[in-house]
Design an enzyme around this catalytic site. Structure first.
Site, mmCIF file in Angstrom:
data_model
loop_
_atom_site.group_PDB
_atom_site.id
_atom_site.type_symbol
_atom_site.label_atom_id
_atom_site.label_comp_id
_atom_site.label_asym_id
_atom_site.label_seq_id
_atom_site.Cartn_x
_atom_site.Cartn_y
_atom_site.Cartn_z
ATOM 1 C CD GLN A 99 -2.710 1.170 2.578
ATOM 2 O OE1 GLN A 99 -2.482 0.387 3.502
ATOM 3 N NE2 GLN A 99 -3.713 2.022 2.606
ATOM 4 C CG HIS A 105 -6.883 3.093 -2.063
ATOM 5 N ND1 HIS A 105 -6.060 3.404 -1.005
ATOM 6 C CD2 HIS A 105 -6.100 2.481 -2.977
ATOM 7 C CE1 HIS A 105 -4.828 3.001 -1.277
ATOM 8 N NE2 HIS A 105 -4.828 2.418 -2.466
HETATM 9 P P1 5GP Z 1 -1.892 1.639 -3.420
HETATM 10 O O1 5GP Z 1 -0.492 1.379 -3.891
HETATM 11 O O2 5GP Z 1 -1.866 2.410 -2.122
HETATM 12 O O3 5GP Z 1 -2.755 0.428 -3.356
HETATM 13 O O4 5GP Z 1 -2.562 2.546 -4.531
HETATM 14 C C1 5GP Z 1 -2.404 3.914 -4.617
HETATM 15 C C2 5GP Z 1 -2.775 4.325 -6.013
HETATM 16 O O5 5GP Z 1 -2.965 5.718 -6.021
HETATM 17 C C3 5GP Z 1 -1.698 4.025 -7.070
HETATM 18 O O6 5GP Z 1 -2.245 3.178 -8.075
HETATM 19 C C4 5GP Z 1 -1.315 5.404 -7.608
HETATM 20 O O7 5GP Z 1 -1.076 5.412 -9.005
HETATM 21 C C5 5GP Z 1 -2.523 6.250 -7.231
HETATM 22 N N1 5GP Z 1 -2.209 7.643 -6.969
HETATM 23 C C6 5GP Z 1 -1.196 8.138 -6.217
HETATM 24 N N2 5GP Z 1 -1.248 9.474 -6.175
HETATM 25 C C7 5GP Z 1 -2.325 9.840 -6.910
HETATM 26 C C8 5GP Z 1 -2.903 11.114 -7.231
HETATM 27 O O8 5GP Z 1 -2.436 12.180 -6.830
HETATM 28 N N3 5GP Z 1 -4.018 11.096 -8.013
HETATM 29 C C9 5GP Z 1 -4.564 9.932 -8.466
HETATM 30 N N4 5GP Z 1 -5.658 10.040 -9.223
HETATM 31 N N5 5GP Z 1 -4.047 8.727 -8.183
HETATM 32 C C10 5GP Z 1 -2.947 8.678 -7.407
#
Ligand code: 5GP
Length: 125
Positions: A99, A105
């Site tokens: 994460q 999310h």
């Molecule tokens: P995780 O790695 O926490 O499961 O997913 C976080 C997601 O958020 C990633 O797929 C990354 O591309 C997305 N993300 C990170 N920063 C931003 C942002 O500022 N705007 C958007 N729309 N997505 C973001």
């Protein structure tokens, strides 16, 4: 459970401090396109409120909010036109889950055949 960071990027998107390509918003959730899409359709659904991860959400949120959020995920899947072709839901947590943003999310992925669950080399690390 970890302490919620009010300055994480999704908290800032929820407060309107950082723009996003919004898909849908309701009482329980906001959804928007991932900035680095991993599939033709890659949308993030986040609950309103201060929840770091899935288990935080389930432990701390009222049932009405959990139900409302899950209904929002379903609504987004329909809005994105993914029911016929299929889709994948992912929620990462912690170091092993990789994460990167500490606000709960759900990733909705679709728009092509997504293949195996994880890259093969994950099994050999
Ligand atoms: P995780 O790695 O926490 O499961 O997913 C976080 C997601 O958020 C990633 O797929 C990354 O591309 C997305 N993300 C990170 N920063 C931003 C942002 O500022 N705007 C958007 N729309 N997505 C973001």
């Amino acid at each position: 459970m970890s302490e919620y960071d009010r300055n994480n990027i999704f908290a800032r998107i929820l407060r309107g401090e950082i723009p996003c390509k919004k898909v849908h918003e309701d009482e329980y959730s906001l959804s928007f396109h991932d900035i680095h899409p991993a599939a033709p359709v890659h949308v993030l659904v986040i609950p309103k409120g201060e929840f770091t991860c899935f288990h935080d959400f389930i432990e701390l949120a009222e049932s009405k909010r959990i139900q409302g959020f899950n209904q929002s995920v379903k609504h987004n899947i329909k809005l994105l036109g993914l029911i016929d072709g299929g889709y994948r839901l992912i929620s990462n947590f912690g170091y092993n889950g990789s994460q990167t943003v500490p606000h709960y999310h759900v990733h909705i992925l679709g728009g092509k055949q997504l293949g195996g669950l994880l890259p093969f080399d994950n099994l050999t690390r």
